[in-house]
Motif scaffolding. Structure first.
Motif, PDB file in Angstrom:
ATOM      1  N   GLY A  61       0.802  -1.210   0.000  1.00 33.04           N
ATOM      2  CA  GLY A  61       0.000   0.000   0.000  1.00 33.04           C
ATOM      3  C   GLY A  61       0.834   1.259   0.000  1.00 33.04           C
ATOM      4  N   ILE A  62       0.197   2.353  -0.342  1.00 35.80           N
ATOM      5  CA  ILE A  62       0.788   3.670  -0.140  1.00 35.80           C
ATOM      6  C   ILE A  62      -0.186   4.459   0.722  1.00 35.80           C
ATOM      7  CG2 ILE A  62       2.208   3.709  -2.223  1.00 35.80           C
ATOM      8  CD1 ILE A  62       0.108   5.339  -3.605  1.00 35.80           C
ATOM      9  N   TYR A  63       0.361   5.281   1.595  1.00 35.87           N
ATOM     10  CA  TYR A  63      -0.491   5.983   2.548  1.00 35.87           C
ATOM     11  C   TYR A  63       0.051   7.368   2.830  1.00 35.87           C
ATOM     12  CZ  TYR A  63       2.866   3.161   5.266  1.00 35.87           C
ATOM     13  OH  TYR A  63       3.986   2.510   5.712  1.00 35.87           O
ATOM     14  N   ASP A  64      -0.757   8.120   3.549  1.00 34.37           N
ATOM     15  CA  ASP A  64      -0.655   9.562   3.729  1.00 34.37           C
ATOM     16  C   ASP A  64      -1.392  10.198   2.556  1.00 34.37           C
ATOM     17  OD1 ASP A  64       0.829  11.996   5.176  1.00 34.37           O
ATOM     18  OD2 ASP A  64       0.858  12.317   3.019  1.00 34.37           O
ATOM     19  N   SER A  65      -2.314  11.093   2.883  1.00 30.26           N
ATOM     20  CA  SER A  65      -3.197  11.635   1.848  1.00 30.26           C
ATOM     21  C   SER A  65      -2.425  12.322   0.727  1.00 30.26           C
ATOM     22  CB  SER A  65      -4.211  12.600   2.466  1.00 30.26           C
ATOM     23  OG  SER A  65      -3.568  13.654   3.151  1.00 30.26           O
ATOM     24  N   GLU A  66      -1.361  13.065   1.070  1.00 27.02           N
ATOM     25  CA  GLU A  66      -0.627  13.750   0.008  1.00 27.02           C
ATOM     26  C   GLU A  66       0.088  12.765  -0.904  1.00 27.02           C
ATOM     27  OE1 GLU A  66       2.923  17.017  -0.797  1.00 27.02           O
ATOM     28  OE2 GLU A  66       1.982  16.935   1.183  1.00 27.02           O
ATOM     29  N   VAL A  67       0.665  11.716  -0.332  1.00 25.36           N
ATOM     30  CA  VAL A  67       1.354  10.719  -1.155  1.00 25.36           C
ATOM     31  C   VAL A  67       0.368  10.053  -2.112  1.00 25.36           C
ATOM     32  CG1 VAL A  67       2.677   8.573  -1.129  1.00 25.36           C
ATOM     33  CG2 VAL A  67       3.116  10.325   0.598  1.00 25.36           C
ATOM     34  N   ILE A  68      -0.807   9.694  -1.600  1.00 25.55           N
ATOM     35  CA  ILE A  68      -1.815   9.070  -2.460  1.00 25.55           C
ATOM     36  C   ILE A  68      -2.259  10.046  -3.545  1.00 25.55           C
ATOM     37  CG2 ILE A  68      -4.104   8.015  -2.549  1.00 25.55           C
ATOM     38  CD1 ILE A  68      -3.691   7.140   0.360  1.00 25.55           C
ATOM     39  N   CYS A  69      -2.476  11.302  -3.171  1.00 18.65           N
ATOM     40  CA  CYS A  69      -2.898  12.297  -4.159  1.00 18.65           C
ATOM     41  C   CYS A  69      -1.825  12.498  -5.226  1.00 18.65           C
ATOM     42  CB  CYS A  69      -3.218  13.621  -3.476  1.00 18.65           C
ATOM     43  SG  CYS A  69      -4.783  13.618  -2.566  1.00 18.65           S
ATOM     44  N   ARG A  70      -0.568  12.512  -4.825  1.00 18.33           N
ATOM     45  CA  ARG A  70       0.511  12.646  -5.808  1.00 18.33           C
ATOM     46  C   ARG A  70       0.539  11.435  -6.742  1.00 18.33           C
ATOM     47  NH1 ARG A  70       4.427  16.531  -5.358  1.00 18.33           N
ATOM     48  NH2 ARG A  70       4.289  17.908  -3.543  1.00 18.33           N
ATOM     49  N   TYR A  71       0.308  10.255  -6.195  1.00 21.59           N
ATOM     50  CA  TYR A  71       0.264   9.049  -7.019  1.00 21.59           C
ATOM     51  C   TYR A  71      -0.886   9.128  -8.026  1.00 21.59           C
ATOM     52  CZ  TYR A  71      -0.854   4.272  -8.384  1.00 21.59           C
ATOM     53  OH  TYR A  71      -1.163   3.149  -9.115  1.00 21.59           O
ATOM     54  N   LEU A  72      -2.065   9.510  -7.561  1.00 20.60           N
ATOM     55  CA  LEU A  72      -3.225   9.597  -8.451  1.00 20.60           C
ATOM     56  C   LEU A  72      -3.011  10.655  -9.524  1.00 20.60           C
ATOM     57  CD1 LEU A  72      -6.141   9.342  -5.837  1.00 20.60           C
ATOM     58  CD2 LEU A  72      -5.218   7.519  -7.294  1.00 20.60           C
ATOM     59  N   ASP A  73      -2.431  11.780  -9.134  1.00 26.25           N
ATOM     60  CA  ASP A  73      -2.166  12.853 -10.091  1.00 26.25           C
ATOM     61  C   ASP A  73      -1.165  12.399 -11.147  1.00 26.25           C
ATOM     62  OD1 ASP A  73      -2.278  15.497 -11.149  1.00 26.25           O
ATOM     63  OD2 ASP A  73      -0.468  16.023 -10.033  1.00 26.25           O
ATOM     64  N   ALA A  74      -0.114  11.702 -10.718  1.00 30.46           N
ATOM     65  CA  ALA A  74       0.914  11.252 -11.655  1.00 30.46           C
ATOM     66  C   ALA A  74       0.417  10.122 -12.552  1.00 30.46           C
ATOM     67  CB  ALA A  74       2.149  10.794 -10.881  1.00 30.46           C
ATOM     68  N   THR A  75      -0.410   9.236 -11.996  1.00 31.74           N
ATOM     69  CA  THR A  75      -0.829   8.040 -12.726  1.00 31.74           C
ATOM     70  C   THR A  75      -2.047   8.285 -13.602  1.00 31.74           C
ATOM     71  OG1 THR A  75       0.013   6.697 -10.886  1.00 31.74           O
ATOM     72  CG2 THR A  75      -1.442   5.598 -12.461  1.00 31.74           C
ATOM     73  N   TYR A  76      -2.965   9.123 -13.127  1.00 30.13           N
ATOM     74  CA  TYR A  76      -4.229   9.316 -13.841  1.00 30.13           C
ATOM     75  C   TYR A  76      -4.457  10.752 -14.312  1.00 30.13           C
ATOM     76  CZ  TYR A  76      -5.405   4.797 -11.729  1.00 30.13           C
ATOM     77  OH  TYR A  76      -5.407   3.482 -11.340  1.00 30.13           O
ATOM     78  N   GLY A  77      -3.771  11.703 -13.712  1.00 31.80           N
ATOM     79  CA  GLY A  77      -4.071  13.102 -14.001  1.00 31.80           C
ATOM     80  C   GLY A  77      -3.038  13.830 -14.826  1.00 31.80           C
ATOM     81  N   GLY A  78      -2.034  13.096 -15.328  1.00 29.14           N
ATOM     82  CA  GLY A  78      -1.007  13.750 -16.125  1.00 29.14           C
ATOM     83  C   GLY A  78      -0.213  14.788 -15.356  1.00 29.14           C
ATOM     84  N   LYS A  79      -0.141  14.620 -14.038  1.00 28.76           N
ATOM     85  CA  LYS A  79       0.591  15.536 -13.147  1.00 28.76           C
ATOM     86  C   LYS A  79       0.068  16.967 -13.236  1.00 28.76           C
ATOM     87  CE  LYS A  79       4.843  12.792 -13.319  1.00 28.76           C
ATOM     88  NZ  LYS A  79       6.305  12.788 -13.553  1.00 28.76           N
ATOM     89  N   GLN A  80      -1.228  17.102 -13.545  1.00 30.16           N
ATOM     90  CA  GLN A  80      -1.769  18.448 -13.752  1.00 30.16           C
ATOM     91  C   GLN A  80      -1.912  19.240 -12.464  1.00 30.16           C
ATOM     92  OE1 GLN A  80      -6.364  18.394 -14.327  1.00 30.16           O
ATOM     93  NE2 GLN A  80      -5.658  16.469 -15.214  1.00 30.16           N
ATOM     94  N   LEU A  81      -2.016  18.573 -11.311  1.00 29.79           N
ATOM     95  CA  LEU A  81      -2.204  19.296 -10.058  1.00 29.79           C
ATOM     96  C   LEU A  81      -0.879  19.721  -9.439  1.00 29.79           C
ATOM     97  CD1 LEU A  81      -5.098  17.234  -8.425  1.00 29.79           C
ATOM     98  CD2 LEU A  81      -5.252  19.457  -9.548  1.00 29.79           C
ATOM     99  N   PHE A  82      -0.020  18.763  -9.177  1.00 36.02           N
ATOM    100  CA  PHE A  82       1.202  19.090  -8.445  1.00 36.02           C
ATOM    101  C   PHE A  82       2.256  19.748  -9.327  1.00 36.02           C
ATOM    102  CE2 PHE A  82      -0.866  16.123  -5.604  1.00 36.02           C
ATOM    103  CZ  PHE A  82      -0.641  16.706  -4.367  1.00 36.02           C
ATOM    104  N   SER A  83       2.176  19.559 -10.634  1.00 31.54           N
ATOM    105  CA  SER A  83       3.131  20.241 -11.514  1.00 31.54           C
ATOM    106  C   SER A  83       2.866  21.736 -11.577  1.00 31.54           C
ATOM    107  CB  SER A  83       3.075  19.649 -12.928  1.00 31.54           C
ATOM    108  OG  SER A  83       1.826  19.934 -13.541  1.00 31.54           O
TER     109      SER A  83
END
Length: 200
Positions: A61-83
């Motif tokens: 698993g991966i945990y901590d809300s920010e880590v999960i959000c970064r994973y989702l952004d990188a994997t599904y969102g094209g890094k549009q949020l954190f970039s």
């Protein structure tokens, strides 16, 4: 299929759920979990037994809300949020908004301790003042957070914090001092990704 373990009320667990809706992710199932029940699926993936936790088919698993959000952004969102975090000011905004959520959770913990007769007036006041100072600071100094035409991670954090304040502390009056922030909040809070993940 991966599983996101979450609680309906937790603002931390809400953050990745917002991204599931925002990115229209269909190959991750969201499952309500009570971390205090120490379920095997949670403990195997996260020895801290905390949610949110994203559990994969191999039980890692991966945990901590920010880590999960970064994973989702990188994997599904094209890094549009954190970039979009292109300077130190924007990174500081994220830290401030995460701290605002932390203060709301701290205040909630003090609220729960009242039932045990051990609530701390000092920490209650400190958390309340932190919440009111931060919302007022945003109103006066940081409304730029609200001005992007596309959804940002700062806006997601801010809506999550304000919704949680309304949910847990309806008598904590930040609104009367922050009319611009309140108007923005009312204009954005009914986006589908927020409406479908509101705490309850």
């Amino acid at each position: 299929m991966a599983t996101l373990l979450y609680s309906n009320a937790s603002p931390y667990a809400r953050l990745p759920r917002i991204l599931l809706h925002h990115f229209d992710i269909t190959d991750i199932q969201a499952v309500i979990s009570n971390p205090f029940e120490n379920q095997d699926i949670l403990i195997c993936a996260n020895p801290l037994a905390k949610i949110p936790c994203l559990v994969f088919d191999d039980e890692t698993g991966i945990y901590d809300s920010e880590v999960i959000c970064r994973y989702l952004d990188a994997t599904y969102g094209g890094k549009q949020l954190f970039s979009q975090l292109s300077n130190w000011s924007q990174h500081t905004q994220v830290s401030m908004l995460k701290g605002l959520i932390d203060s709301t959770v701290g205040l909630r913990q003090e609220q729960m301790r009242e039932e045990e007769g051990v609530r701390s007036p000092f920490w209650t006041e400190r958390f309340e003042k932190a919440i009111l100072r931060t919302t007022l600071y945003i109103e006066k100094e940081a409304m730029v957070i609200t001005q992007s035409n596309s959804l940002t991670i700062q806006q997601i954090l801010l809506v999550t914090a304000l919704d949680y304040i309304e949910f847990r502390f309806p008598d904590l009056d930040w609104v009367s001092h922050c009319p611009k922030l309140d108007n923005w909040f009312k204009s954005i809070r009914n986006l589908a990704c927020f409406e479908q993940t509101r705490p309850c």
